[in-house]
Scaffold this motif. Structure first.
Motif, PDB file in Angstrom:
ATOM      1  N   LEU A 267       4.041  -9.420 -10.101  1.00  0.00           N
ATOM      2  CA  LEU A 267       4.040  -7.978  -9.876  1.00  0.00           C
ATOM      3  C   LEU A 267       4.017  -7.800  -8.359  1.00  0.00           C
ATOM      4  N   THR A 268       5.138  -7.377  -7.792  1.00  0.00           N
ATOM      5  CA  THR A 268       5.302  -7.358  -6.346  1.00  0.00           C
ATOM      6  C   THR A 268       5.123  -5.947  -5.804  1.00  0.00           C
ATOM      7  N   ILE A 269       4.104  -5.759  -4.993  1.00  0.00           N
ATOM      8  CA  ILE A 269       3.817  -4.438  -4.424  1.00  0.00           C
ATOM      9  C   ILE A 269       4.836  -4.105  -3.342  1.00  0.00           C
ATOM     10  N   GLU A 270       5.370  -2.882  -3.414  1.00  0.00           N
ATOM     11  CA  GLU A 270       6.267  -2.375  -2.380  1.00  0.00           C
ATOM     12  C   GLU A 270       5.777  -0.995  -1.957  1.00  0.00           C
ATOM     13  N   ARG A 271       5.560  -0.821  -0.678  1.00  0.00           N
ATOM     14  CA  ARG A 271       5.151   0.479  -0.120  1.00  0.00           C
ATOM     15  C   ARG A 271       6.046   0.769   1.067  1.00  0.00           C
ATOM     16  N   GLU A 272       6.911   1.786   0.921  1.00  0.00           N
ATOM     17  CA  GLU A 272       7.990   1.999   1.876  1.00  0.00           C
ATOM     18  C   GLU A 272       7.603   2.935   3.020  1.00  0.00           C
ATOM     19  N   ILE A 273       6.472   2.606   3.653  1.00  0.00           N
ATOM     20  CA  ILE A 273       6.110   3.233   4.915  1.00  0.00           C
ATOM     21  C   ILE A 273       5.744   2.096   5.861  1.00  0.00           C
ATOM     22  N   GLU A 274       5.312   2.417   7.077  1.00  0.00           N
ATOM     23  CA  GLU A 274       4.964   1.380   8.043  1.00  0.00           C
ATOM     24  C   GLU A 274       3.591   1.648   8.639  1.00  0.00           C
ATOM     25  N   GLY A 275       3.057   0.621   9.287  1.00  0.00           N
ATOM     26  CA  GLY A 275       1.819   0.796  10.037  1.00  0.00           C
ATOM     27  C   GLY A 275       0.567   0.558   9.224  1.00  0.00           C
ATOM     28  N   ALA A 276      -0.554   1.040   9.786  1.00  0.00           N
ATOM     29  CA  ALA A 276      -1.866   0.786   9.196  1.00  0.00           C
ATOM     30  C   ALA A 276      -2.001   1.384   7.803  1.00  0.00           C
ATOM     31  N   GLN A 277      -1.376   2.537   7.567  1.00  0.00           N
ATOM     32  CA  GLN A 277      -1.487   3.166   6.248  1.00  0.00           C
ATOM     33  C   GLN A 277      -0.795   2.340   5.180  1.00  0.00           C
ATOM     34  N   GLN A 278       0.323   1.715   5.539  1.00  0.00           N
ATOM     35  CA  GLN A 278       0.989   0.819   4.598  1.00  0.00           C
ATOM     36  C   GLN A 278       0.050  -0.316   4.181  1.00  0.00           C
ATOM     37  N   ASP A 279      -0.603  -0.928   5.163  1.00  0.00           N
ATOM     38  CA  ASP A 279      -1.536  -2.022   4.873  1.00  0.00           C
ATOM     39  C   ASP A 279      -2.666  -1.549   3.965  1.00  0.00           C
ATOM     40  N   ALA A 280      -3.224  -0.390   4.273  1.00  0.00           N
ATOM     41  CA  ALA A 280      -4.331   0.140   3.472  1.00  0.00           C
ATOM     42  C   ALA A 280      -3.886   0.422   2.040  1.00  0.00           C
ATOM     43  N   ASP A 281      -2.710   1.003   1.894  1.00  0.00           N
ATOM     44  CA  ASP A 281      -2.212   1.334   0.556  1.00  0.00           C
ATOM     45  C   ASP A 281      -1.912   0.072  -0.255  1.00  0.00           C
ATOM     46  N   ILE A 282      -1.397  -0.965   0.401  1.00  0.00           N
ATOM     47  CA  ILE A 282      -1.099  -2.217  -0.291  1.00  0.00           C
ATOM     48  C   ILE A 282      -2.376  -2.881  -0.783  1.00  0.00           C
ATOM     49  N   LEU A 283      -3.396  -2.905   0.045  1.00  0.00           N
ATOM     50  CA  LEU A 283      -4.668  -3.509  -0.365  1.00  0.00           C
ATOM     51  C   LEU A 283      -5.311  -2.735  -1.511  1.00  0.00           C
ATOM     52  N   GLU A 284      -5.221  -1.416  -1.436  1.00  0.00           N
ATOM     53  CA  GLU A 284      -5.744  -0.589  -2.536  1.00  0.00           C
ATOM     54  C   GLU A 284      -4.965  -0.851  -3.819  1.00  0.00           C
ATOM     55  N   ALA A 285      -3.644  -0.984  -3.691  1.00  0.00           N
ATOM     56  CA  ALA A 285      -2.803  -1.255  -4.853  1.00  0.00           C
ATOM     57  C   ALA A 285      -3.123  -2.604  -5.473  1.00  0.00           C
ATOM     58  N   ARG A 286      -3.401  -3.594  -4.645  1.00  0.00           N
ATOM     59  CA  ARG A 286      -3.734  -4.918  -5.165  1.00  0.00           C
ATOM     60  C   ARG A 286      -4.951  -4.856  -6.079  1.00  0.00           C
ATOM     61  N   GLU A 287      -5.977  -4.130  -5.660  1.00  0.00           N
ATOM     62  CA  GLU A 287      -7.180  -4.014  -6.486  1.00  0.00           C
ATOM     63  C   GLU A 287      -6.897  -3.256  -7.777  1.00  0.00           C
ATOM     64  N   LEU A 288      -6.130  -2.190  -7.658  1.00  0.00           N
ATOM     65  CA  LEU A 288      -5.799  -1.383  -8.828  1.00  0.00           C
ATOM     66  C   LEU A 288      -5.002  -2.204  -9.844  1.00  0.00           C
ATOM     67  N   LEU A 289      -3.975  -2.905  -9.366  1.00  0.00           N
ATOM     68  CA  LEU A 289      -3.136  -3.702 -10.251  1.00  0.00           C
ATOM     69  C   LEU A 289      -3.911  -4.860 -10.869  1.00  0.00           C
ATOM     70  N   SER A 290      -4.810  -5.454 -10.096  1.00  0.00           N
ATOM     71  CA  SER A 290      -5.653  -6.533 -10.640  1.00  0.00           C
ATOM     72  C   SER A 290      -6.459  -6.043 -11.838  1.00  0.00           C
ATOM     73  N   ASN A 291      -6.990  -4.840 -11.729  1.00  0.00           N
ATOM     74  CA  ASN A 291      -7.748  -4.255 -12.842  1.00  0.00           C
ATOM     75  C   ASN A 291      -6.851  -3.994 -14.047  1.00  0.00           C
ATOM     76  N   TYR A 292      -5.634  -3.506 -13.790  1.00  0.00           N
ATOM     77  CA  TYR A 292      -4.706  -3.228 -14.889  1.00  0.00           C
ATOM     78  C   TYR A 292      -4.312  -4.517 -15.612  1.00  0.00           C
ATOM     79  N   VAL A 293      -4.064  -5.576 -14.844  1.00  0.00           N
ATOM     80  CA  VAL A 293      -3.710  -6.858 -15.453  1.00  0.00           C
ATOM     81  C   VAL A 293      -4.862  -7.367 -16.311  1.00  0.00           C
ATOM     82  N   LYS A 294      -6.067  -7.271 -15.800  1.00  0.00           N
ATOM     83  CA  LYS A 294      -7.248  -7.707 -16.549  1.00  0.00           C
ATOM     84  C   LYS A 294      -7.398  -6.917 -17.840  1.00  0.00           C
TER      85      LYS A 294
END
Length: 278
Positions: free
Chosen positions: A245-272
């Motif tokens: 499951l490959t996260i894609e966030r089509e913005i740049e900068g610090a907000q992109q990083d923050a959104d990707i990390l948040e998505a990782r946690e969310l998706l981990s919970n969904y997979v579980k």
């Protein structure tokens, strides 16, 4: 289902990108490459060294192409992918070259946007497009590679029909969970009812439907749009999907990083949740 992230290909920057991946807790990625001039032996060696250094698995090579690109419903019809006849031969050769570069990296999955596939199977341009797509699929098959359609610019049933008409068993779908929404073609949960058995890759992304007839809908961080990733993952699990499951966030900068990390946690919970529900 392992959670990964998209990594853009920049000259001699892969070591830096993979180091950032590891820091953020990722070990796999889709490698997004839009510049054929970078598909060199020097870049290959740099990418392979970085992958070994950081323990990164490249799950797919997202193969771009040259020429004009306009992401809307008007000029997009004339510029995107292999559908426009003016760019088809050039881009076919670029995709084949990209696939060879991917093979040199040990990557057996190649993904691209084919363009606005004709909804009408009797469209006079459709047979020639099929010849092109079959040529790509057969060439990749001989090298042990899969060819995946990135979703978005076509309805699910049109994509299903095209895959069936190509008739090669190495052709499949890279489901972008937002693109089907951004292009106003479907929702990803129901789309799986149509082409679910062909899904061999996933871009986890979120967004909203178009609000006018010219421009795509708006992409947003995962969990704040219409994609319903929880249900997508539950359905993928039921279909037996075991890929990344490959996260894609089509913005740049610090907000992109923050959104990707948040998505990782969310998706981990969904997979579980999906695994526990079986």
């Amino acid at each position: 289902m392992k959670i990964g992230v998209c990594v853009g290909h920049q000259a001699q920057k892969t070591d830096e990108a993979f180091a950032k991946m590891v820091k953020n807790g990722f070990s796999c990625c889709q490698f997004i490459s839009w510049n054929p001039s970078l598909w060199t032996a020097e870049e290959r060696d740099h990418i392979l060294a970085a992958a070994e250094k950081y323990g990164i698995t490249i799950t797919a090579f997202w193969c771009g192409w040259t020429g004009p690109v306009v992401w809307n419903f008007y000029e997009g019809q004339e510029t995107l992918g292999l559908v426009p006849t003016a760019y088809r031969h050039q881009r076919m050769n670029e995709i084949l070259a990209g696939a060879k570069f991917a093979k040199s990296l040990g990557v057996n999955t190649v993904v691209t946007h084919v363009g606005f596939l004709p909804e009408n199977p009797y469209d006079p341009h459709y047979p020639a497009l099929l010849v092109c797509l079959r040529k790509i699929a057969e060439t990749l098959s001989a090298d042990g590679q899969d060819f995946l359609f990135e979703t978005g610019q076509e309805t699910p049933v049109t994509l299903l029909r095209t895959i069936e008409d190509i008739g090669c068993d190495n052709v499949g779908v890279n489901l972008d969970t937002a693109n089907v929404i951004l292009y106003g073609k479907a929702n990803p949960v129901d789309a799986l009812d149509v082409f679910g058995k062909y899904v061999r890759g996933v871009h986890c992304k979120d967004g909203f439907y178009p609000t006018n007839g010219r421009e795509l809908g708006r992409e947003v961080k995962i969990g704040s749009g219409k994609a319903n990733l929880r249900e997508v993952i539950r359905k993928l699990h039921k279909l037996g999907y075991t890929g990344s499951l490959t996260i894609e966030r089509e913005i740049e900068g610090a907000q992109q990083d923050a959104d990707i990390l948040e998505a990782r946690e969310l998706l981990s919970n969904y997979v579980k949740e999906a695994e526990e529900a079986k």
